[in-house]
Design a protein around this motif. Structure first.
Motif, PDB file in Angstrom:
ATOM      1  N   ALA A 103       0.552  -1.645   0.135  1.00  0.00           N
ATOM      2  CA  ALA A 103      -0.383  -0.119  -0.222  1.00  0.00           C
ATOM      3  C   ALA A 103       0.922   0.962  -0.586  1.00  0.00           C
ATOM      4  CB  ALA A 103      -0.691  -0.271   1.380  1.00  0.00           C
ATOM      5  N   LEU A 104       1.516   0.982   0.417  1.00  0.00           N
ATOM      6  CA  LEU A 104       2.974   1.791   0.793  1.00  0.00           C
ATOM      7  C   LEU A 104       3.036   2.530  -1.045  1.00  0.00           C
ATOM      8  CD1 LEU A 104       4.572   1.946   3.752  1.00  0.00           C
ATOM      9  CD2 LEU A 104       2.998   3.204   3.162  1.00  0.00           C
ATOM     10  N   CYS A 105       3.354   1.773  -1.190  1.00  0.00           N
ATOM     11  CA  CYS A 105       3.959   1.498  -2.320  1.00  0.00           C
ATOM     12  C   CYS A 105       3.439   2.113  -3.389  1.00  0.00           C
ATOM     13  CB  CYS A 105       4.806   0.148  -3.053  1.00  0.00           C
ATOM     14  SG  CYS A 105       6.383   0.107  -2.439  1.00  0.00           S
ATOM     15  N   GLN A 106       1.646   1.913  -3.133  1.00  0.00           N
ATOM     16  CA  GLN A 106       0.819   2.563  -4.121  1.00  0.00           C
ATOM     17  C   GLN A 106       1.485   4.044  -3.841  1.00  0.00           C
ATOM     18  OE1 GLN A 106      -0.037  -0.233  -7.203  1.00  0.00           O
ATOM     19  NE2 GLN A 106       1.445  -0.578  -5.579  1.00  0.00           N
ATOM     20  N   ARG A 107       0.860   4.241  -2.718  1.00  0.00           N
ATOM     21  CA  ARG A 107       1.505   5.831  -2.745  1.00  0.00           C
ATOM     22  C   ARG A 107       2.534   6.304  -3.230  1.00  0.00           C
ATOM     23  NH1 ARG A 107      -2.259   7.337   1.329  1.00  0.00           N
ATOM     24  NH2 ARG A 107      -3.948   5.553   1.311  1.00  0.00           N
ATOM     25  N   VAL A 108       3.552   5.695  -2.878  1.00  0.00           N
ATOM     26  CA  VAL A 108       4.867   6.689  -3.303  1.00  0.00           C
ATOM     27  C   VAL A 108       4.503   6.474  -5.840  1.00  0.00           C
ATOM     28  CG1 VAL A 108       6.911   5.768  -4.027  1.00  0.00           C
ATOM     29  CG2 VAL A 108       7.050   5.289  -1.825  1.00  0.00           C
ATOM     30  N   ARG A 162      12.496  11.555  -3.188  1.00  0.00           N
ATOM     31  CA  ARG A 162      11.493  11.967  -3.957  1.00  0.00           C
ATOM     32  C   ARG A 162      10.200  10.709  -2.865  1.00  0.00           C
ATOM     33  NH1 ARG A 162      14.368  14.290  -7.485  1.00  0.00           N
ATOM     34  NH2 ARG A 162      13.659  15.674  -9.274  1.00  0.00           N
ATOM     35  N   VAL A 163      10.477   8.943  -2.931  1.00  0.00           N
ATOM     36  CA  VAL A 163       9.778   8.197  -1.995  1.00  0.00           C
ATOM     37  C   VAL A 163      10.170   9.218  -0.375  1.00  0.00           C
ATOM     38  CG1 VAL A 163      10.383   6.064  -1.480  1.00  0.00           C
ATOM     39  CG2 VAL A 163      10.661   6.200  -3.615  1.00  0.00           C
ATOM     40  N   ASP A 164      11.311   9.396  -0.034  1.00  0.00           N
ATOM     41  CA  ASP A 164      10.895   9.600   1.375  1.00  0.00           C
ATOM     42  C   ASP A 164      10.284  10.943   1.587  1.00  0.00           C
ATOM     43  OD1 ASP A 164      12.666   8.380   2.253  1.00  0.00           O
ATOM     44  OD2 ASP A 164      14.570   9.320   2.009  1.00  0.00           O
ATOM     45  N   ALA A 165       9.923  12.130   0.627  1.00  0.00           N
ATOM     46  CA  ALA A 165       9.320  13.020   0.952  1.00  0.00           C
ATOM     47  C   ALA A 165       7.882  12.317   0.873  1.00  0.00           C
ATOM     48  CB  ALA A 165       9.565  13.570  -0.425  1.00  0.00           C
ATOM     49  N   ALA A 166       7.455  11.056  -0.142  1.00  0.00           N
ATOM     50  CA  ALA A 166       6.904  10.652  -0.434  1.00  0.00           C
ATOM     51  C   ALA A 166       5.759   9.968   0.973  1.00  0.00           C
ATOM     52  CB  ALA A 166       6.073  10.071  -1.709  1.00  0.00           C
ATOM     53  N   LEU A 167       6.509   9.550   1.812  1.00  0.00           N
ATOM     54  CA  LEU A 167       6.412   8.384   2.878  1.00  0.00           C
ATOM     55  C   LEU A 167       6.083   9.416   4.043  1.00  0.00           C
ATOM     56  CD1 LEU A 167       8.900   5.938   2.475  1.00  0.00           C
ATOM     57  CD2 LEU A 167       6.417   5.820   2.235  1.00  0.00           C
ATOM     58  N   ALA A 168       6.668  10.982   3.833  1.00  0.00           N
ATOM     59  CA  ALA A 168       6.411  11.686   4.531  1.00  0.00           C
ATOM     60  C   ALA A 168       5.554  12.431   4.661  1.00  0.00           C
ATOM     61  CB  ALA A 168       7.845  12.904   5.272  1.00  0.00           C
ATOM     62  N   GLU A 169       4.583  12.516   3.714  1.00  0.00           N
ATOM     63  CA  GLU A 169       3.236  12.756   3.726  1.00  0.00           C
ATOM     64  C   GLU A 169       2.255  11.877   3.907  1.00  0.00           C
ATOM     65  OE1 GLU A 169       0.380  15.863   2.739  1.00  0.00           O
ATOM     66  OE2 GLU A 169       2.642  16.120   3.287  1.00  0.00           O
ATOM     67  N   ILE A 170       2.486  10.491   3.772  1.00  0.00           N
ATOM     68  CA  ILE A 170       2.024   9.704   4.730  1.00  0.00           C
ATOM     69  C   ILE A 170       1.925   9.806   6.378  1.00  0.00           C
ATOM     70  CG2 ILE A 170       0.968   7.682   4.595  1.00  0.00           C
ATOM     71  CD1 ILE A 170       2.242   6.912   2.281  1.00  0.00           C
ATOM     72  N   PHE A 171       3.751   8.998   7.054  1.00  0.00           N
ATOM     73  CA  PHE A 171       2.967  10.087   8.484  1.00  0.00           C
ATOM     74  C   PHE A 171       2.313  11.242   8.834  1.00  0.00           C
ATOM     75  CE2 PHE A 171       8.359   8.211   7.512  1.00  0.00           C
ATOM     76  CZ  PHE A 171       6.758   6.571   7.982  1.00  0.00           C
ATOM     77  N   ARG A 172       2.235  12.519   7.870  1.00  0.00           N
ATOM     78  CA  ARG A 172       2.086  14.490   8.598  1.00  0.00           C
ATOM     79  C   ARG A 172       0.545  13.395   8.290  1.00  0.00           C
ATOM     80  NH1 ARG A 172       6.762  16.185   5.841  1.00  0.00           N
ATOM     81  NH2 ARG A 172       5.962  15.876   3.814  1.00  0.00           N
ATOM     82  N   ASN A 173      -0.151  12.913   7.486  1.00  0.00           N
ATOM     83  CA  ASN A 173      -1.774  13.859   6.772  1.00  0.00           C
ATOM     84  C   ASN A 173      -2.158  12.167   7.916  1.00  0.00           C
ATOM     85  OD1 ASN A 173      -1.266  11.564   5.081  1.00  0.00           O
ATOM     86  ND2 ASN A 173      -1.592  12.618   3.858  1.00  0.00           N
ATOM     87  N   GLY A 174      -1.619  11.719   8.791  1.00  0.00           N
ATOM     88  CA  GLY A 174      -2.366  10.557   9.634  1.00  0.00           C
ATOM     89  C   GLY A 174      -2.937   9.593   8.646  1.00  0.00           C
ATOM     90  N   ASP A 175      -2.341   9.334   7.023  1.00  0.00           N
ATOM     91  CA  ASP A 175      -2.922   8.049   6.151  1.00  0.00           C
ATOM     92  C   ASP A 175      -2.368   6.688   7.161  1.00  0.00           C
ATOM     93  OD1 ASP A 175      -4.100   9.950   4.622  1.00  0.00           O
ATOM     94  OD2 ASP A 175      -3.769   9.860   3.569  1.00  0.00           O
ATOM     95  N   MET A 176      -0.771   6.892   7.503  1.00  0.00           N
ATOM     96  CA  MET A 176       0.281   6.076   7.625  1.00  0.00           C
ATOM     97  C   MET A 176      -0.797   5.056   9.091  1.00  0.00           C
ATOM     98  SD  MET A 176       2.353   4.532   7.657  1.00  0.00           S
ATOM     99  CE  MET A 176       3.459   2.937   7.823  1.00  0.00           C
ATOM    100  N   LEU A 177      -2.227   5.668   9.936  1.00  0.00           N
ATOM    101  CA  LEU A 177      -2.875   4.811  10.671  1.00  0.00           C
ATOM    102  C   LEU A 177      -4.066   4.243   9.946  1.00  0.00           C
ATOM    103  CD1 LEU A 177      -3.003   4.089  14.441  1.00  0.00           C
ATOM    104  CD2 LEU A 177      -4.524   7.155  13.534  1.00  0.00           C
ATOM    105  N   GLN A 178      -4.473   4.914   8.703  1.00  0.00           N
ATOM    106  CA  GLN A 178      -4.603   4.506   8.316  1.00  0.00           C
ATOM    107  C   GLN A 178      -4.450   3.372   7.863  1.00  0.00           C
ATOM    108  OE1 GLN A 178      -8.093   4.063   8.348  1.00  0.00           O
ATOM    109  NE2 GLN A 178      -8.705   3.277   6.897  1.00  0.00           N
ATOM    110  N   LEU A 179      -4.065   3.153   6.537  1.00  0.00           N
ATOM    111  CA  LEU A 179      -3.234   1.579   6.111  1.00  0.00           C
ATOM    112  C   LEU A 179      -2.689   0.654   7.489  1.00  0.00           C
ATOM    113  CD1 LEU A 179      -0.642   3.875   3.447  1.00  0.00           C
ATOM    114  CD2 LEU A 179      -3.150   2.472   2.983  1.00  0.00           C
ATOM    115  N   GLN A 180      -1.953   1.393   8.366  1.00  0.00           N
ATOM    116  CA  GLN A 180      -1.906   0.345   9.546  1.00  0.00           C
ATOM    117  C   GLN A 180      -3.046  -0.598  10.218  1.00  0.00           C
ATOM    118  OE1 GLN A 180      -2.445  -0.041  12.714  1.00  0.00           O
ATOM    119  NE2 GLN A 180      -0.572  -1.674  13.560  1.00  0.00           N
ATOM    120  N   ARG A 181      -3.874   0.289  10.016  1.00  0.00           N
ATOM    121  CA  ARG A 181      -5.164  -0.690  10.547  1.00  0.00           C
ATOM    122  C   ARG A 181      -6.235  -1.306   9.339  1.00  0.00           C
ATOM    123  NH1 ARG A 181      -7.648   3.963  11.589  1.00  0.00           N
ATOM    124  NH2 ARG A 181      -7.106   3.871  14.035  1.00  0.00           N
ATOM    125  N   GLU A 182      -5.885  -1.017   8.069  1.00  0.00           N
ATOM    126  CA  GLU A 182      -5.677  -1.859   7.160  1.00  0.00           C
ATOM    127  C   GLU A 182      -5.809  -3.571   6.535  1.00  0.00           C
ATOM    128  OE1 GLU A 182      -6.551   0.677   4.042  1.00  0.00           O
ATOM    129  OE2 GLU A 182      -7.848   1.786   5.012  1.00  0.00           O
TER     130      GLU A 182
END
Length: 360
Positions: A119-124, A299-319
Motif C-alpha cells: 500500500a505504501l508503494c502504491q502511494r509512492v 522523492r520516495v522519502d517525501a511521499a512517505l513523510a506526507e503519509i506520516f504527516r496527514n494521518g494516512d499511515m495509521l489508516q493504512l496500518q489499521r487496514e
C-alpha cells in the motif's frame, strides 16, 4: 563562433553570458540521450539509535545542478535520477513483493499483491505520477524471494522492493533504504505445549529460519551456545511449513511476521510466540531502493513523510493489520505501539526546517 569583445573589468560576466546558451545546448542534447551522472551522498549518523539517518546532503555537481543554475526546472526534476529516467523510458515502474510476508506483502485469493508495504508503494507511485507528469504511469508487480532483493535491485530489474526489508549495514552495500516505516523484534514461534519458552530451551532441537534474513544472523550468533540444529528455509511459507509439519520445533522471525504466519494457519491457537527478543535493537523496516540514486530516494522519502504527516499511515496500518488473512479469514489484531507512533512522528518531520538532520 568567436568570443565577443569585452572590457577587462567585465570579462568574467561577458564570457559567462557567451557560454550560457552553449551550455544550455549541451545539456539539452545530453538530456535527450538520457545521460546521467550519478551522485553519491555520504551517510550521516542515525537520528535515534538503530535508525538510518535521512540523507539530505547536497548532490554534487551534475547535469541536474547545471540545469537548476540555468533555470531549467524540467530537466532538474527528471534527469537528476537515473531510476526516474529509466521509469520514464519504459513507461512503467517495477515493484517487488512477497507471497507470504503477512501483513506487509502477500497475495489475496486472486493472487493480487496486498499488505502495508504494498500500500505504501502504491502511494509512492501516485506521487511519482504527479512529479513526473505521467498520469498513465503503470506499475508492474514482480514476485521475489528474500535472497534476490539485492541482485534484482542492483541489476535494475526492480525499482522498489515493497516488502518488509530490515535496514542493515550489510544490505546498504547493495541497496538504499527509504525512511523507516515499522519496527519489529526477532522472536521464536513454537507449537502450543512444546515446553519451549526461549532459545535457551532449544538444545538438541531443530530451529527453522529463512535464509538471508536478520533472524538468521541473530540465531547463528547463539548457535554454538544454545546447541540447536539449524534448518534453512527458502521463504516464510517454507519455514512455517517446517514448524507445522513438526520438522522443526521452533521458527525464528520478526514477531509481526510470526503473527502474520500464524493467522494463515487453519488453527492459529496451535502456535504461540515465546521468549524475549533475540536482538538488542529493534528491526527497522524500509522500502528497498536502487543504490547511488539520492534524487529518487528523496522523492520516495517525501511521499512517505506526507503519509506520516496527514494521518494516512495509521489508516493504512489499521487496514493491513486488522484485516482477514487468506486462506481461512483469521483476523490480525495488531495495534501500533508507542514506539511505532514515535517512529511515524519522526518520519513526518522529514524535510521540515525543524528536522535539520538532528536527533529528536
Amino acid at each position: 563562433m568567436s568570443l565577443p569583445t569585452c572590457r577587462l573589468s567585465s570579462s568574467v560576466a561577458c564570457v559567462a553570458g557567451f557560454l550560457r546558451p552553449c551550455l544550455r545546448r549541451v545539456l539539452t542534447v545530453a538530456a535527450g540521450l538520457a545521460l546521467v551522472i550519478p551522485a553519491v551522498a555520504p551517510a550521516g549518523q542515525p537520528p535515534v539509535p538503530g535508525l538510518p539517518r535521512v540523507n539530505t546532503a547536497a548532490i554534487p555537481w551534475s547535469m541536474a545542478d547545471a540545469a537548476v543554475a540555468l533555470g531549467d526546472d524540467t530537466a532538474a526534476r527528471s534527469d537528476a535520477s537515473p531510476t526516474m529516467a529509466r521509469i520514464r523510458e519504459r513507461g512503467r515502474i517495477v515493484l517487488g513483493y512477497r507471497q507470504t510476508a503477512v501483513p506487509f506483502s502477500y497475495v489475496d485469493a486472486k493472487d493480487r499483491p496486498m499488505g502495508l508495504a504494498w500500500a505504501l508503494c502504491q502511494r509512492v507511485v501516485q506521487a511519482l505520477q504527479r512529479e513526473m507528469e505521467m498520469p498513465d504511469l503503470r506499475s508492474t508487480p514482480v514476485r521475489m524471494i528474500e535472497q534476490m532483493r539485492g541482485p534484482l535491485i542492483k541489476g535494475e530489474a526492480i525499482d522498489i522492493d515493497c516488502a518488509p526489508s530490515t535496514v542493515t549495514v550489510a544490505r546498504e552495500q547493495q541497496v538504499a533504504f527509504s525512511l523507516p516505516y515499522y519496527a519489529a523484534s526477532v522472536r521464536l514461534m513454537v507449537r502450543h505445549g512444546a515446553g519451549i519458552h526461549s532459545i535457551n530451551d532449544m538444545r538438541g532441537l531443530r530451529l527453522a529460519v529463512v535464509q538471508g534474513t536478520t533472524a538468521e544472523r541473530l540465531v547463528r550468533a547463539q548457535h554454538a551456545r544454545a546447541g540447536f540444529q539449524l534448518l534453512m528455509a527458502r521463504d516464510y511459507d517454507d519455514a512455517f511449513r517446517m514448524l507445522r509439519e513438526r520438522r522443526a520445533q521452533a521458527l525464528a522471525l520478526d514477531d509481526v511476521l510470526l503473527e502474520g504466519l500464524r493467522a494463515t494457519s487453519k488453527s492459529p491457537n496451535a502456535f504461540r510466540i515465546v521468549g524475549p527478543p533475540l536482538g538488542t535493537e529493534p528491526e527497522y523496516y524500509a522500502l528497498a531502493l536502487p543504490k547511488d540514486d539520492p534524487a529518487f530516494k528523496a522523492r520516495v522519502d517525501a511521499a512517505l513523510a506526507e503519509i506520516f504527516r496527514n494521518g494516512d499511515m495509521l489508516q493504512l496500518q489499521r487496514e493491513s493489520f486488522q484485516a482477514a488473512v487468506p486462506p481461512f479469514g483469521h483476523r490480525l489484531r495488531i495495534v501500533p505501539s508507542p514506539d511505532m507512533l514515535a517512529l511515524w512522528a519522526a518520519g513526518a518531520r522529514y524535510g521540515s526546517a525543524a528536522d535539520n538532520n538532528t536527533p529528536p
